[in-house]
Design an enzyme around this catalytic site. Structure first.
Site, PDB file in Angstrom:
ATOM      1  N   SER A 117      13.152 -65.710 -36.214  1.00 44.75           N
ATOM      2  CA  SER A 117      11.804 -65.223 -36.532  1.00 44.75           C
ATOM      3  C   SER A 117      10.748 -65.858 -35.635  1.00 44.75           C
ATOM      4  CB  SER A 117      11.460 -65.465 -38.009  1.00 44.75           C
ATOM      5  OG  SER A 117      12.365 -64.804 -38.856  1.00 44.75           O
ATOM      6  N   HIS A 118      11.077 -65.984 -34.347  1.00 43.29           N
ATOM      7  CA  HIS A 118      10.176 -66.594 -33.372  1.00 43.29           C
ATOM      8  C   HIS A 118       9.919 -65.627 -32.213  1.00 43.29           C
ATOM      9  CE1 HIS A 118      11.997 -70.693 -34.801  1.00 43.29           C
ATOM     10  NE2 HIS A 118      11.105 -70.213 -35.657  1.00 43.29           N
ATOM     11  N   TRP A 119       9.359 -64.471 -32.503  1.00 47.58           N
ATOM     12  CA  TRP A 119       9.185 -63.443 -31.482  1.00 47.58           C
ATOM     13  C   TRP A 119       7.986 -63.774 -30.606  1.00 47.58           C
ATOM     14  CZ3 TRP A 119       8.413 -62.115 -36.784  1.00 47.58           C
ATOM     15  CH2 TRP A 119       9.610 -61.899 -37.476  1.00 47.58           C
ATOM     16  N   GLU A 174      13.417 -64.201 -28.428  1.00 50.87           N
ATOM     17  CA  GLU A 174      13.684 -64.668 -29.783  1.00 50.87           C
ATOM     18  C   GLU A 174      14.751 -65.760 -29.729  1.00 50.87           C
ATOM     19  OE1 GLU A 174      13.283 -65.404 -32.696  1.00 50.87           O
ATOM     20  OE2 GLU A 174      13.996 -63.942 -34.159  1.00 50.87           O
ATOM     21  N   HIS A 175      14.656 -66.722 -30.628  1.00 51.37           N
ATOM     22  CA  HIS A 175      15.664 -67.772 -30.713  1.00 51.37           C
ATOM     23  C   HIS A 175      16.885 -67.273 -31.488  1.00 51.37           C
ATOM     24  CE1 HIS A 175      12.440 -71.046 -30.091  1.00 51.37           C
ATOM     25  NE2 HIS A 175      13.278 -71.113 -29.071  1.00 51.37           N
TER      26      HIS A 175
END
Length: 550
Positions: free
Chosen positions: A483-485, A293-294
């Site tokens: 929100s970049h899983w 995740e970021h």
């Protein structure tokens, strides 16, 4: 328990990738396709009108509470994943960022043969219609519309000029020849409206009768005969149903739900499954590992000029609404980022060190918390925000390739039980260094000749952050997820124990089952992840059709 007719393909998940796979597999009715989506319709004005994003119904999300993160002072995040037709593409910030060519070349080097940039570029082009026109890097005839931000706010123009003064090249297209530099944001929009994959790919396929869609259908497990996937069990309105696939089951439920479904179905680490009493179909230790995740931070500045915060009074809303209805422009089209920058390149990797988003708007300051538990929990909840009444410009930044890794595992074999998600986000000090570098670059831009005359003040909590120690304290105390899983069912070659699917996206140890979504990414891409996830859907469909000689 009831049973429906048997399609050739069952696709679990109508999100960014699942809609693409479904539409491409059903094209020309060469094969029948059933798409199972846990959520409902995307036909909500808060979804379709970009500015309505922060008012999307909470029922359109899965809400996952994570374990406390010791690397961020015990923060307990809630990750909100799309639970609606379109998935993430229906609830995200609409930013269209393909990633850096080095991202995909690295995938290939890690064992994902056929996923290098030169091989993937034709798929990136075939899926899109870019507003700037087709060229060597961009597509002009695909279903997915991509346009530049339609509201050209003066403060964004000043910021881009300031970025150039701070040493960054100005780009016409960061999805083109080079990603390094600053540019106006590109969006998954069509005529000012959100253009999710539910609109771009799925809706036309449904009108042509090429894809059958079952909404409010929560997949409970994949059905196997021996080690062959033969169907899916799902729950709809409290009733369990089963459906069999004549050819393949394709899981496209996202990087959080796809591994969860595999684990519940008996595909995963054998010892963990047996401990829960789940019959083991295939021992695949990599399922649920490699979660990425970021991490992100924000910096805001009060400015002298009107920003979109002032467009929220009744008169401005009426004026902006008329402009949106008749011209499809104005504040109604506004995303949460109007410009962005990438850089500088890291060596030897070749991708950017960080990614920065900029918007001529700002959220209200967080309310004070009365307990330490309240401070730690839900540090950044996009469903619980409001705009500030001041003129605010916001920036959000992330290291594009964070080193932290997490896991997803089951606590129970009950499909109603949430997975256990553990993600120590800032375990590697290099991610702190990258975020610090990004924060200092942002401050440098706001101090340039083009921006400084408009800046009233840098807001708390970053105003007095200067030393490396102060930056680290701020980052650990205020960072949140982007929100970049990705990565939880990652692809690789057959000999790689860290890979759960092969380069054709087949799940190891079983037959008739593939995963096609962001969970197969070996590493995060450089920027927002929706565009590469759509590309995975495009590439995955081609691989499936090739295997079935279509």
């Amino acid at each position: 328990m009831s049973t429906t007719n048997n399609p050739d393909y069952i696709v679990v998940g109508g999100g960014s990738a699942g809609n693409v796979v479904s539409a491409r597999l059903g094209a020309g009715r060469k094969g029948s396709v059933l798409l199972l989506e846990a959520g409902g319709s995307d036909l909500s004005p808060f979804i379709q009108i970009p500015a309505g994003m922060i008012r999307i119904n909470p029922q359109n999300y899965w809400h996952y509470e994570l374990l406390p993160d010791a690397t961020r002072g015990g923060a307990v995040d809630t990750w909100a994943a799309g639970k609606v037709l379109g998935g993430g593409s229906s609830v995200n910030a609409m930013l269209w960022v393909r990633g850096n060519s080095a991202d995909f070349d690295t995938w290939a080097k890690m064992g994902a043969a056929g996923w290098d940039y030169s091989t993937l570029l034709p798929f990136m082009k075939s899926l899109e219609s870019y507003e700037g026109g087709a060229n060597a890097w961009r597509g002009g005839n695909g279903p997915q519309r991509v346009s530049e931000v339609r509201l050209k706010h003066p403060m964004v123009r000043h910021w881009l000029t300031g970025a150039e003064e701070a040493g960054l090249p100005l780009l016409d297209d960061y999805n083109g020849e080079s990603q390094f530099g600053a540019a106006w944001s590109q969006l998954s929009q069509r005529k000012g409206l959100r253009h999710s994959t539910a609109r771009s790919f799925l809706a036309p396929a449904r009108r042509r009768g090429e894809v059958e869609v079952e909404t409010h259908a929560v997949a409970t497990r994949i059905l196997f005969e021996g080690t062959r996937a033969v169907g899916v069990e799902y729950e709809k309105r409290g009733q369990l149903r089963t459906v069999r696939a004549n050819r393949e089951v394709i899981v496209s439920a996202g990087a959080l739900e796809s591994p969860t479904l595999l684990l519940r179905s008996g595909v995963g680490p054998e010892d963990e499954l047996r401990a829960l009493g789940i019959p083991v179909v295939a021992d695949v230790p990599a399922v649920g590992r490699n979660l990425q995740e970021h991490p992100a931070i924000s910096m805001t500045f009060e400015v002298t000029e009107r920003t979109l915060n002032q467009e929220l009074n009744p008169l401005s809303i009426l004026k902006g609404g008329l402009e949106f209805v008749f011209r499809r422009r104005g504040p109604g089209t506004a995303p949460l980022s109007h410009a962005m920058l990438f850089g500088p390149p890291l060596e030897p990797e070749g991708w950017p060190q960080y990614h920065v988003l900029m918007a001529p708007l700002g959220l209200a300051e967080e309310k004070p918390h009365s307990t330490q538990e309240e401070v730690a929990k839900n540090r950044h909840d996009k469903q619980g925000v409001a705009f500030s009444d001041r003129s605010i410009v916001s920036t959000f930044m992330s290291p594009v390739h964070p080193r932290g890794r997490g896991t997803i595992r089951l606590e129970s074999d009950d499909h109603r039980s949430a997975p256990v998600i553990d993600h120590p986000m800032l375990a590697d000090p290099r991610d702190i260094e990258d975020l610090t570098a990004a924060g200092r670059k942002v401050r440098e831009i706001f101090e340039t000749a083009s921006m400084k005359p408009y800046v009233v003040t840098e807001n708390e909590p970053t105003r007095d952050v200067h030393s490396d120690v102060e930056w680290e304290s701020f980052i650990r105390g205020h960072s949140f997820g982007g929100s970049h899983w990705v990565g939880t069912v990652r692809m690789g070659d057959a000999a790689d124990p860290g890979a759960a699917v092969d380069p054709t996206l087949r799940v190891k140890g079983v037959r008739g089952l593939r995963v096609v979504d962001a969970s197969v990414m070996p590493t995060l891409t450089s920027g927002n992840t929706n565009a590469p996830t759509v590309m995975i859907g495009e590439r995955g469909a081609q691989l499936i059709l090739k295997d079935h000689d279509q």
